[in-house]
Design a protein around this motif. Structure first.
Motif, short mmCIF file in Angstrom:
data_model
loop_
_atom_site.label_atom_id
_atom_site.label_comp_id
_atom_site.label_asym_id
_atom_site.label_seq_id
_atom_site.Cartn_x
_atom_site.Cartn_y
_atom_site.Cartn_z
N SER A 152 47.01 43.43 42.31
CA SER A 152 47.77 42.09 42.76
C SER A 152 49.07 42.41 42.85
O SER A 152 49.67 43.30 41.90
CB SER A 152 47.52 40.99 42.04
OG SER A 152 47.89 41.42 40.69
N SER A 153 49.85 42.09 44.07
CA SER A 153 51.38 42.34 44.08
C SER A 153 51.83 43.92 43.61
O SER A 153 52.87 43.96 43.21
CB SER A 153 52.25 41.33 43.42
OG SER A 153 51.83 40.25 44.19
N THR B 248 42.33 33.23 41.49
CA THR B 248 43.53 34.01 42.03
C THR B 248 44.70 33.19 42.17
O THR B 248 44.46 31.88 42.15
CB THR B 248 43.05 34.34 43.36
OG1 THR B 248 42.80 33.54 44.35
CG2 THR B 248 42.00 35.52 43.64
N ASP B 249 45.74 33.79 42.27
CA ASP B 249 47.00 33.22 42.43
C ASP B 249 47.44 33.16 43.94
O ASP B 249 47.73 34.27 44.30
CB ASP B 249 48.05 33.69 41.55
CG ASP B 249 49.34 33.14 41.39
OD1 ASP B 249 49.79 32.13 42.35
OD2 ASP B 249 50.21 33.21 40.52
N PRO B 250 47.80 31.93 44.46
CA PRO B 250 47.83 32.06 45.86
C PRO B 250 49.33 32.59 46.12
O PRO B 250 49.97 32.89 47.31
CB PRO B 250 48.02 30.77 46.41
CG PRO B 250 47.32 29.80 45.18
CD PRO B 250 47.46 30.54 44.04
N SER B 251 50.07 32.77 45.35
CA SER B 251 51.58 33.24 45.33
C SER B 251 51.59 34.85 45.41
O SER B 251 52.70 35.37 45.71
CB SER B 251 52.73 32.65 44.36
OG SER B 251 52.20 33.31 43.16
N LEU B 252 50.58 35.46 44.95
CA LEU B 252 50.37 36.88 44.88
C LEU B 252 49.91 37.54 46.03
O LEU B 252 48.62 36.69 46.73
CB LEU B 252 49.76 37.37 43.57
CG LEU B 252 50.04 36.98 42.31
CD1 LEU B 252 49.12 37.55 41.08
CD2 LEU B 252 51.40 37.41 42.09
N THR B 253 49.84 38.90 46.36
CA THR B 253 49.21 39.60 47.60
C THR B 253 48.36 40.31 46.88
O THR B 253 48.56 41.09 45.83
CB THR B 253 50.54 40.29 48.25
OG1 THR B 253 51.52 39.45 48.79
CG2 THR B 253 49.63 41.00 49.36
N TYR B 254 47.04 40.51 47.32
CA TYR B 254 46.10 41.18 46.59
C TYR B 254 45.51 42.29 47.82
O TYR B 254 45.61 42.07 49.02
CB TYR B 254 44.69 40.32 46.67
CG TYR B 254 45.04 39.32 45.59
CD1 TYR B 254 44.56 39.93 44.13
CD2 TYR B 254 45.58 38.10 45.87
CE1 TYR B 254 45.07 38.69 43.19
CE2 TYR B 254 45.74 37.11 44.67
CZ TYR B 254 45.47 37.46 43.26
OH TYR B 254 45.92 36.64 42.39
#
Length: 71
Positions: free
Chosen positions: A29-30, A50-56
């Motif tokens: 993630s990120s 999952t955290d919608p503010s992160l990029t996976y």
């Protein structure tokens, strides 16, 4: 509102004559380090929480019946 999640899909690996027994999914993630997220016998994987503010970013490793592992 439900738990944030996403699902990935991939094509079955058919490079080994003994076949595939499982796939292991790794997720980062990120830009962080990759960690094992789970193992499946399907060609898809559902990641929940999952955290919608992160990029996976993900990769999948296949394991054969005779112990080989894809890279």
């Amino acid at each position: 509102m439900g738990i944030p999640s996403w699902k990935i899909y991939w094509n079955a690996y058919d490079g080994w004559k003994n076949g595939i027994i499982s796939y292991t999914v790794f997720i980062s993630s990120s830009g962080g380090s990759f960690a094992e997220a789970g193992t499946t016998v399907q060609t898809s994987f559902l990641k929940t929480g999952t955290d919608p503010s992160l990029t996976y970013c993900c990769y999948v490793r296949a394991r054969s019946a005779d112990g080989k592992s894809s890279s």
